[in-house]
Design a protein around this motif. Structure first.
Motif, short mmCIF file in Angstrom:
data_model
loop_
_atom_site.label_atom_id
_atom_site.label_comp_id
_atom_site.label_asym_id
_atom_site.label_seq_id
_atom_site.Cartn_x
_atom_site.Cartn_y
_atom_site.Cartn_z
N THR A 141 -27.17 -13.55 -3.25
CA THR A 141 -26.47 -12.55 -2.45
C THR A 141 -25.56 -11.68 -3.29
O THR A 141 -25.04 -10.67 -2.81
CB THR A 141 -25.63 -13.23 -1.36
N TYR A 142 -25.33 -12.04 -4.56
CA TYR A 142 -24.46 -11.26 -5.43
C TYR A 142 -24.79 -11.58 -6.88
O TYR A 142 -25.16 -12.71 -7.20
CB TYR A 142 -22.99 -11.60 -5.15
N GLY A 143 -24.65 -10.60 -7.75
CA GLY A 143 -24.89 -10.84 -9.18
C GLY A 143 -26.36 -10.96 -9.48
O GLY A 143 -27.22 -10.44 -8.76
N ASN A 144 -26.69 -11.64 -10.56
CA ASN A 144 -28.07 -11.88 -11.02
C ASN A 144 -28.84 -10.59 -11.29
O ASN A 144 -30.07 -10.59 -11.29
CB ASN A 144 -28.86 -12.74 -10.02
N LYS A 145 -28.14 -9.47 -11.50
CA LYS A 145 -28.82 -8.19 -11.67
C LYS A 145 -29.62 -8.11 -12.97
O LYS A 145 -30.47 -7.25 -13.11
CB LYS A 145 -27.83 -7.03 -11.58
N ASP A 146 -29.37 -9.03 -13.91
CA ASP A 146 -30.15 -9.04 -15.15
C ASP A 146 -31.61 -9.42 -14.90
O ASP A 146 -32.47 -9.16 -15.74
CB ASP A 146 -29.53 -10.00 -16.17
N GLU A 147 -31.90 -10.02 -13.75
CA GLU A 147 -33.27 -10.36 -13.39
C GLU A 147 -34.12 -9.11 -13.17
O GLU A 147 -35.34 -9.16 -13.26
CB GLU A 147 -33.30 -11.20 -12.11
N CYS A 148 -33.47 -8.00 -12.85
CA CYS A 148 -34.17 -6.76 -12.53
C CYS A 148 -33.42 -5.59 -13.17
O CYS A 148 -32.58 -4.97 -12.52
CB CYS A 148 -34.26 -6.60 -11.02
N PRO A 149 -33.71 -5.27 -14.44
CA PRO A 149 -32.98 -4.22 -15.14
C PRO A 149 -33.03 -2.85 -14.44
O PRO A 149 -32.03 -2.13 -14.44
CB PRO A 149 -33.65 -4.16 -16.50
N CYS A 150 -34.15 -2.49 -13.86
CA CYS A 150 -34.25 -1.21 -13.16
C CYS A 150 -33.24 -1.17 -12.02
O CYS A 150 -32.50 -0.20 -11.86
CB CYS A 150 -35.66 -1.03 -12.63
N TYR A 151 -33.19 -2.22 -11.23
CA TYR A 151 -32.26 -2.34 -10.09
C TYR A 151 -30.82 -2.26 -10.60
O TYR A 151 -29.98 -1.59 -10.01
CB TYR A 151 -32.53 -3.68 -9.40
N ARG A 152 -30.54 -2.93 -11.69
CA ARG A 152 -29.20 -2.98 -12.27
C ARG A 152 -28.75 -1.62 -12.76
O ARG A 152 -27.58 -1.26 -12.65
CB ARG A 152 -29.19 -3.97 -13.43
N ASP A 153 -29.65 -0.83 -13.32
CA ASP A 153 -29.28 0.40 -14.01
C ASP A 153 -29.21 1.65 -13.13
O ASP A 153 -28.79 2.70 -13.60
CB ASP A 153 -30.27 0.65 -15.16
N ILE A 154 -29.59 1.57 -11.87
CA ILE A 154 -29.51 2.74 -10.99
C ILE A 154 -28.04 2.98 -10.64
O ILE A 154 -27.34 2.08 -10.18
CB ILE A 154 -30.34 2.54 -9.71
N LYS A 155 -27.59 4.21 -10.88
CA LYS A 155 -26.19 4.58 -10.64
C LYS A 155 -26.12 5.69 -9.60
O LYS A 155 -27.04 6.49 -9.43
CB LYS A 155 -25.53 5.08 -11.94
N ASN A 156 -24.98 5.78 -8.90
CA ASN A 156 -24.76 6.87 -7.96
C ASN A 156 -24.19 8.07 -8.72
O ASN A 156 -24.03 8.03 -9.94
CB ASN A 156 -23.87 6.43 -6.80
N SER A 157 -23.84 9.13 -8.01
CA SER A 157 -23.35 10.35 -8.66
C SER A 157 -22.01 10.15 -9.35
O SER A 157 -21.64 10.93 -10.23
CB SER A 157 -23.23 11.48 -7.62
N LYS A 158 -21.28 9.10 -9.00
CA LYS A 158 -19.99 8.81 -9.63
C LYS A 158 -20.13 7.84 -10.81
O LYS A 158 -19.14 7.45 -11.40
CB LYS A 158 -19.03 8.22 -8.60
N GLY A 159 -21.36 7.45 -11.13
CA GLY A 159 -21.60 6.54 -12.24
C GLY A 159 -21.42 5.07 -11.91
O GLY A 159 -21.44 4.22 -12.79
N GLN A 160 -21.26 4.77 -10.62
CA GLN A 160 -21.11 3.38 -10.19
C GLN A 160 -22.47 2.82 -9.78
O GLN A 160 -23.40 3.55 -9.53
CB GLN A 160 -20.14 3.30 -8.99
N ASP A 161 -22.55 1.49 -9.73
CA ASP A 161 -23.81 0.85 -9.31
C ASP A 161 -24.19 1.32 -7.90
O ASP A 161 -23.35 1.32 -7.00
CB ASP A 161 -23.67 -0.68 -9.30
N LYS A 162 -25.43 1.73 -7.74
CA LYS A 162 -25.91 2.15 -6.43
C LYS A 162 -26.47 0.96 -5.65
O LYS A 162 -26.34 0.89 -4.44
CB LYS A 162 -26.99 3.21 -6.59
N CYS A 163 -27.07 0.03 -6.38
CA CYS A 163 -27.76 -1.08 -5.73
C CYS A 163 -26.82 -2.27 -5.53
O CYS A 163 -26.12 -2.65 -6.45
CB CYS A 163 -28.95 -1.51 -6.59
N PRO A 164 -26.83 -2.83 -4.32
CA PRO A 164 -25.94 -3.97 -4.04
C PRO A 164 -26.40 -5.26 -4.72
O PRO A 164 -27.51 -5.40 -5.10
CB PRO A 164 -26.01 -4.11 -2.53
#
Length: 88
Positions: A65-88
């Motif tokens: 439900t939180y973290g583990n974003k290293d499992e999916c680099p594409c998911y981890r690297d998507i940013k919003n217009s402010k440079g923050q993580d877009k994906c929960p």
């Protein structure tokens, strides 16, 4: 000549229906993964929306439900217009 057009239309419809099944299968995958990912989110509708966008783009969702974003680099690297993580 009409027979040729009818065959072309038939082939087109068959191709479209097979592509629809593939996209629906991907959507079912994303829906089930995002339900797990967002199960403890404070604002679930927003979490599900952004998770779905990221899943469709990357074809993966990190476990848990939180973290583990290293499992999916594409998911981890998507940013919003402010440079923050877009994906929960």
């Amino acid at each position: 000549m009409k027979l040729v057009y009818a065959n072309v239309i038939l082939v087109f419809l068959l191709l479209c229906s097979s592509m629809l099944q593939v996209s629906m299968a991907a959507s079912d995958f994303c829906d089930s993964k995002c339900l797990v990912r967002c199960s403890k989110a404070g604002v679930q509708d927003r979490c599900l929306r952004y998770c779905g966008i990221c899943c469709e783009k990357c074809s993966c969702v990190p476990s848990g439900t939180y973290g583990n974003k290293d499992e999916c680099p594409c998911y981890r690297d998507i940013k919003n217009s402010k440079g923050q993580d877009k994906c929960p």
